[in-house]
Design an enzyme around this catalytic site. Structure first.
Site, PDB file in Angstrom:
ATOM      1  N   ASP A 169      33.906  73.049  14.176  1.00 14.44           N
ATOM      2  CA  ASP A 169      34.825  71.908  14.231  1.00 14.44           C
ATOM      3  C   ASP A 169      35.303  71.665  12.807  1.00 14.44           C
ATOM      4  O   ASP A 169      34.546  71.175  11.966  1.00 14.44           O
ATOM      5  CB  ASP A 169      34.113  70.659  14.782  1.00 14.44           C
ATOM      6  CG  ASP A 169      35.087  69.517  15.050  1.00 14.44           C
ATOM      7  OD1 ASP A 169      36.066  69.379  14.288  1.00 14.44           O
ATOM      8  OD2 ASP A 169      34.872  68.759  16.018  1.00 14.44           O
ATOM      9  N   CYS A 228      34.939  72.512  30.004  1.00 15.00           N
ATOM     10  CA  CYS A 228      35.154  71.219  30.676  1.00 15.00           C
ATOM     11  C   CYS A 228      36.066  70.374  29.792  1.00 15.00           C
ATOM     12  O   CYS A 228      36.011  69.144  29.829  1.00 15.00           O
ATOM     13  CB  CYS A 228      33.829  70.506  30.900  1.00 15.00           C
ATOM     14  SG  CYS A 228      32.803  71.313  32.105  1.00 15.00           S
ATOM     15  N   ARG A 230      39.948  71.286  28.324  1.00 11.74           N
ATOM     16  CA  ARG A 230      41.320  71.336  28.811  1.00 11.74           C
ATOM     17  C   ARG A 230      41.693  72.758  29.211  1.00 11.74           C
ATOM     18  O   ARG A 230      41.342  73.720  28.519  1.00 11.74           O
ATOM     19  CB  ARG A 230      42.305  70.868  27.720  1.00 11.74           C
ATOM     20  CG  ARG A 230      42.460  69.365  27.714  1.00 11.74           C
ATOM     21  CD  ARG A 230      43.145  68.882  28.986  1.00 11.74           C
ATOM     22  NE  ARG A 230      43.213  67.440  29.115  1.00 11.74           N
ATOM     23  CZ  ARG A 230      42.297  66.671  29.703  1.00 11.74           C
ATOM     24  NH1 ARG A 230      41.191  67.191  30.205  1.00 11.74           N
ATOM     25  NH2 ARG A 230      42.470  65.370  29.812  1.00 11.74           N
ATOM     26  N   GLU A 259      47.166  72.717  37.043  1.00 15.84           N
ATOM     27  CA  GLU A 259      46.329  71.942  37.970  1.00 15.84           C
ATOM     28  C   GLU A 259      47.218  71.226  38.971  1.00 15.84           C
ATOM     29  O   GLU A 259      48.247  70.682  38.561  1.00 15.84           O
ATOM     30  CB  GLU A 259      45.484  70.924  37.197  1.00 15.84           C
ATOM     31  CG  GLU A 259      44.436  71.606  36.345  1.00 15.84           C
ATOM     32  CD  GLU A 259      43.492  70.633  35.633  1.00 15.84           C
ATOM     33  OE1 GLU A 259      43.473  69.441  35.991  1.00 15.84           O
ATOM     34  OE2 GLU A 259      42.784  71.077  34.732  1.00 15.84           O
ATOM     35  N   HIS A 277      38.388  69.873  38.179  1.00  8.91           N
ATOM     36  CA  HIS A 277      38.522  68.813  37.165  1.00  8.91           C
ATOM     37  C   HIS A 277      37.652  67.590  37.523  1.00  8.91           C
ATOM     38  O   HIS A 277      38.156  66.485  37.725  1.00  8.91           O
ATOM     39  CB  HIS A 277      39.994  68.402  37.008  1.00  8.91           C
ATOM     40  CG  HIS A 277      40.288  67.797  35.662  1.00  8.91           C
ATOM     41  ND1 HIS A 277      41.489  67.972  35.016  1.00  8.91           N
ATOM     42  CD2 HIS A 277      39.541  67.020  34.828  1.00  8.91           C
ATOM     43  CE1 HIS A 277      41.466  67.326  33.863  1.00  8.91           C
ATOM     44  NE2 HIS A 277      40.293  66.749  33.729  1.00  8.91           N
ATOM     45  N   GLY A 279      34.955  66.638  35.603  1.00 10.89           N
ATOM     46  CA  GLY A 279      34.170  66.192  34.442  1.00 10.89           C
ATOM     47  C   GLY A 279      33.971  64.687  34.398  1.00 10.89           C
ATOM     48  O   GLY A 279      32.882  64.207  34.084  1.00 10.89           O
TER      49      GLY A 279
HETATM   50  N1  LIG Z   1      36.857  67.655  32.322  1.00 13.24           N
HETATM   51  C1  LIG Z   1      37.084  66.372  32.241  1.00 13.24           C
HETATM   52  O1  LIG Z   1      37.233  65.673  33.221  1.00 13.24           O
HETATM   53  C2  LIG Z   1      37.134  65.728  30.884  1.00 13.24           C
HETATM   54  C3  LIG Z   1      36.621  64.443  30.720  1.00 13.24           C
HETATM   55  C4  LIG Z   1      36.680  63.856  29.467  1.00 13.24           C
HETATM   56  C5  LIG Z   1      37.254  64.531  28.415  1.00 13.24           C
HETATM   57  N2  LIG Z   1      37.770  65.768  28.620  1.00 13.24           N
HETATM   58  C6  LIG Z   1      38.357  66.516  27.498  1.00 13.24           C
HETATM   59  O2  LIG Z   1      37.321  66.943  26.620  1.00 13.24           O
HETATM   60  C7  LIG Z   1      37.845  67.144  25.318  1.00 13.24           C
HETATM   61  C8  LIG Z   1      36.935  66.524  24.279  1.00 13.24           C
HETATM   62  O3  LIG Z   1      36.877  65.136  24.451  1.00 13.24           O
HETATM   63  P1  LIG Z   1      36.108  64.180  23.401  1.00 13.24           P
HETATM   64  O4  LIG Z   1      36.069  62.838  24.021  1.00 13.24           O
HETATM   65  O5  LIG Z   1      34.857  64.801  22.944  1.00 13.24           O
HETATM   66  O6  LIG Z   1      37.163  64.179  22.229  1.00 13.24           O
HETATM   67  P2  LIG Z   1      36.892  63.935  20.680  1.00 13.24           P
HETATM   68  O7  LIG Z   1      38.204  63.607  20.086  1.00 13.24           O
HETATM   69  O8  LIG Z   1      35.770  62.988  20.478  1.00 13.24           O
HETATM   70  O9  LIG Z   1      36.412  65.362  20.158  1.00 13.24           O
HETATM   71  C9  LIG Z   1      37.270  66.451  20.032  1.00 13.24           C
HETATM   72  C10 LIG Z   1      36.781  67.248  18.840  1.00 13.24           C
HETATM   73  O10 LIG Z   1      37.567  68.416  18.738  1.00 13.24           O
HETATM   74  C11 LIG Z   1      37.737  68.687  17.365  1.00 13.24           C
HETATM   75  N3  LIG Z   1      38.862  69.578  17.177  1.00 13.24           N
HETATM   76  C12 LIG Z   1      40.192  69.283  17.157  1.00 13.24           C
HETATM   77  N4  LIG Z   1      40.904  70.406  16.937  1.00 13.24           N
HETATM   78  C13 LIG Z   1      40.003  71.411  16.820  1.00 13.24           C
HETATM   79  C14 LIG Z   1      40.133  72.800  16.588  1.00 13.24           C
HETATM   80  N5  LIG Z   1      41.327  73.363  16.408  1.00 13.24           N
HETATM   81  N6  LIG Z   1      39.003  73.547  16.531  1.00 13.24           N
HETATM   82  C15 LIG Z   1      37.779  72.964  16.707  1.00 13.24           C
HETATM   83  N7  LIG Z   1      37.610  71.650  16.905  1.00 13.24           N
HETATM   84  C16 LIG Z   1      38.705  70.889  16.973  1.00 13.24           C
HETATM   85  C17 LIG Z   1      37.918  67.335  16.732  1.00 13.24           C
HETATM   86  O11 LIG Z   1      37.605  67.352  15.362  1.00 13.24           O
HETATM   87  C18 LIG Z   1      36.934  66.498  17.520  1.00 13.24           C
HETATM   88  O12 LIG Z   1      35.689  66.408  16.860  1.00 13.24           O
HETATM   89  C19 LIG Z   1      39.256  66.563  25.365  1.00 13.24           C
HETATM   90  O13 LIG Z   1      40.167  67.609  25.553  1.00 13.24           O
HETATM   91  C20 LIG Z   1      39.257  65.703  26.610  1.00 13.24           C
HETATM   92  O14 LIG Z   1      40.540  65.548  27.152  1.00 13.24           O
HETATM   93  C21 LIG Z   1      37.709  66.380  29.820  1.00 13.24           C
HETATM   94  O1  LIG Z   2      40.895  61.386  35.220  1.00 16.54           O
HETATM   95  C1  LIG Z   2      40.137  62.339  35.383  1.00 16.54           C
HETATM   96  O2  LIG Z   2      39.476  62.510  36.385  1.00 16.54           O
HETATM   97  C2  LIG Z   2      39.995  63.369  34.265  1.00 16.54           C
HETATM   98  C3  LIG Z   2      39.793  62.746  32.950  1.00 16.54           C
HETATM   99  C4  LIG Z   2      39.585  63.709  31.808  1.00 16.54           C
HETATM  100  O3  LIG Z   2      40.278  64.866  31.915  1.00 16.54           O
HETATM  101  C5  LIG Z   2      39.873  63.038  30.505  1.00 16.54           C
HETATM  102  O4  LIG Z   2      40.530  63.624  29.653  1.00 16.54           O
HETATM  103  O5  LIG Z   2      39.414  61.911  30.327  1.00 16.54           O
END
Ligand SMILES: NC(=O)c1ccc[n+]([C@@H]2O[C@H](COP(=O)([O-])OP(=O)(O)OC[C@H]3O[C@@H](n4cnc5c(N)ncnc54)[C@H](O)[C@@H]3O)[C@@H](O)[C@H]2O)c1
Ligand SMILES: O=C(O)CC[C@@H](O)C(=O)O
Length: 525
Positions: A169, A228, A230, A259, A277, A279
């Site tokens: 990161d 999990c 994007r 999606e 999706h 998560g």
């Molecule tokens: N599957 C789901 O339903 C679900 C649920 C919640 C979040 N998400 C996704 O999970 C991801 C992470 O969420 P989060 O809350 O931990 O976000 P966050 O912002 O807390 O963490 C993201 C991290 O990625 C790092 N980052 C940014 N660009 C980078 C790169 N090029 N290389 C390496 N690291 C990099 C940032 O420094 C940060 O620490 C997001 O894409 C969010 O949308 C998915």
């Molecule tokens: O709304 C959802 O179920 C997915 C949310 C998740 O992708 C997020 O980025 O918070």
């Protein structure tokens, strides 16, 4: 009453909060053209990941004040378009952190122990134990890409499971990684060393197809990849190719390039787990995000700040509360200097002076720009779009700080250069928070701003104040207060008058005809 459209399923607790201040319509699975058709009726839109808020939707949302994403990722919203239109975009940065992290961990353990396939097999009346020999995660290397909120939680649990942790990161400090028991490494090392790779990064230009053929070729043939985060951070064609050829051990995907997932080679593979999706899909997370975002929508509709706006950088409620009087000062001075300069503004210089120089500049700068543009854009300009509007209008913004300036507990100096000239104002706050204009075009004054004001630049000579007073009187304009500022006796001077009434048409040209008056400006604040 305000109207809120909820276009994806959200927990009832969110609807209840919104209903305190608005009429709430829940309409899910709307086709894009239907959304565009109805969105002009709404003041706010609340959604999850299914609704796509495109530029067309934003532009059709002429009454929208806020778009609330009940989740983290705002990549299904055209945020720049919303920003340009002055619409606040909020999310719930932490509401589903644990849910998403636990889903990734569940994927990792399911992959290791073939849980989905074993479950299917037993339901098909089989008792096949040999086929499902798994591997332990204990003492294996977990590579965490993205050590933010979710990545950190996955790392902590990974640590507790006895895994060795590598992390990539570029925006995280070594100290933070150390705290989590992670060794920060470069991507190539993580790719080549990890037994499990879990992705927790946003999808950006830099992360799109981060896992591509080249990256996959660097990994162990037994590696298991979990996404999990994007869709689109993995090249799905490349992944399918490597999985089919047995060049990597397995993958578990919760998110996809498109999606819902349509026809895809991924569905045909055996060494992969797919979830739609899910998560964030826990009861707890859905309550958390619904409350978090509904409260913010309610607050914004009530005229209060949002706590997690993604497009008002630096303007958190805490900052807003602390800086509120200074934001008001900056807006007032921006508005004043724009009216003095008149015409098209080309450059605005904002100087934070004295104690104010130790403050964060960005919110104050945005407030000054908002004030500057309020003449041209009225209520269309706000804290969200002020900076972008200024940029699009070609206004050069210069921010400076000068801690050495004495007087008051800090002051703000604005200079506007426009097609019709150049003017400057300085203002400060009194102990009780009242605003004072303390300087105009380098002439010292001390006047509170008022709705209607008249400023003159004139020669300091006997009789001139009386003449202006009589002239205003002849137009039935009452003077509330008046002050003259000068640098030397009988040199140039400015006069600042606060008026109880607006200046009638034509009076300005009469004022400029008075002997000794060089210029006169009316201002409405
Ligand atoms: N599957 C789901 O339903 C679900 C649920 C919640 C979040 N998400 C996704 O999970 C991801 C992470 O969420 P989060 O809350 O931990 O976000 P966050 O912002 O807390 O963490 C993201 C991290 O990625 C790092 N980052 C940014 N660009 C980078 C790169 N090029 N290389 C390496 N690291 C990099 C940032 O420094 C940060 O620490 C997001 O894409 C969010 O949308 C998915
Ligand atoms: O709304 C959802 O179920 C997915 C949310 C998740 O992708 C997020 O980025 O918070």
């Amino acid at each position: 009453m305000a109207k809120v459209l909820v276009s994806d399923p959200i927990d009832q607790v969110g609807i209840d909060i919104l209903s305190q201040v608005a009429q709430v319509d829940v309409k899910t699975k709307l086709p894009p053209e239907e959304l565009i058709k109805i969105i002009p009726e709404y003041d706010a839109l609340m959604l999850r990941s299914e609704t796509k808020v495109t530029k067309e939707v934003v532009e059709a949302g002429t009454n929208l004040k806020i778009i609330g994403r009940a989740g983290v990722g705002v990549d299904n919203i055209d945020v720049p378009a919303a920003t340009r239109q002055g619409i606040v975009v909020v999310n719930s940065p932490e509401g589903n952190t644990i849910a998403a992290a636990e889903h990734a961990l569940a994927m990792m353990l399911s992959l290791s122990r073939h849980i989905p396939d074993a479950n299917l097999s037993i339901k098909e009346n089989k008792w096949d134990r040999k086929r499902f020999i798994g591997t332990e995660v204990y003492k294996k290397t977990l590579g965490v890409v993205g050590l933010g909120k979710i990545g950190s939680h996955v790392a902590s649990v990974g640590k507790a499971l006895g895994m060795k942790l590598l992390a990539y990161d570029p925006f995280i400090s070594k100290e933070r990684a150390d705290q989590l028991g992670c060794t920060l490494v470069d991507l190539d090392l993580l790719f080549s060393e990890a037994d499990y790779i879990t992705l927790h990064i946003p999808k950006t230009q830099e992360t799109a197809h981060l896992i591509n053929r080249e990256a996959l070729a660097k990994m162990k043939p037994t590696v298991r990849i979990i996404n999990c985060a994007r869709g689109g951070v993995i090249d799905e064609d490349a992944l399918a190719e490597f999985l089919a050829a047995g060049k990597i051990g397995g993958a578990a995907l919760d998110v996809f390039e498109q999606e819902p997932l349509g026809e895809s080679k991924l569905r045909e593979l055996t060494n992969i787990i797919l979830t739609p999706h899910l998560g964030a899909s826990t009861a707890e997370a859905q309550v958390n995000v619904a409350i978090d975002v509904a409260e913010q929508i309610r607050d914004v509709l009530l005229g209060l700040p949002a706590r997690s706006a993604v497009n008002i950088p630096g303007l958190t409620p805490d900052v807003m509360e602390k800086l509120r009087p200074y934001l008001q000062l900056a807006e007032t001075l921006g508005n004043l200097v724009a009216q003095l300069a008149g015409g098209r503004i080309e450059q605005l210089t904002i100087r934070l002076q004295g104690d104010l120089a130790s403050n964060e500049t960005q919110p104050i700068v945005v407030a000054a720009i908002k004030g500057l543009l309020s003449q041209a854009l009225r209520e269309r300009v706000n804290y969200v779009n002020a900076a972008i509007e200024a940029k699009e209008r070609g206004i050069r913004i210069i921010e400076t700080k000068d801690a050495s300036v004495r007087g008051y507990s800090g002051s703000l100096h604005l200079e506007a250069k426009g097609s019709m000239g150049e003017h400057s104002v300085t203002g400060a706050l009194l102990g009780n928070g009242e605003i004072r204009i303390t300087d105009l075009d380098e002439f010292p004054i001390n006047v509170p701003p008022s709705n209607y004001m008249l400023f003159t630049l004139h020669r300091d000579m006997p009789g001139i104040i009386g003449k202006i007073g009589s002239l205003l009187g002849s137009f039935n304009v009452n003077i509330a207060s008046m002050q003259v500022g000068r640098k030397i006796v009988r040199g140039d001077a400015v006069m600042a008058l606060s008026l109880d009434d607006p200046l009638p048409e034509g009076i300005l040209s009469e004022i400029t005809k008075v002997a000794g008056i060089r210029d006169a400006y009316t201002v409405k604040l």
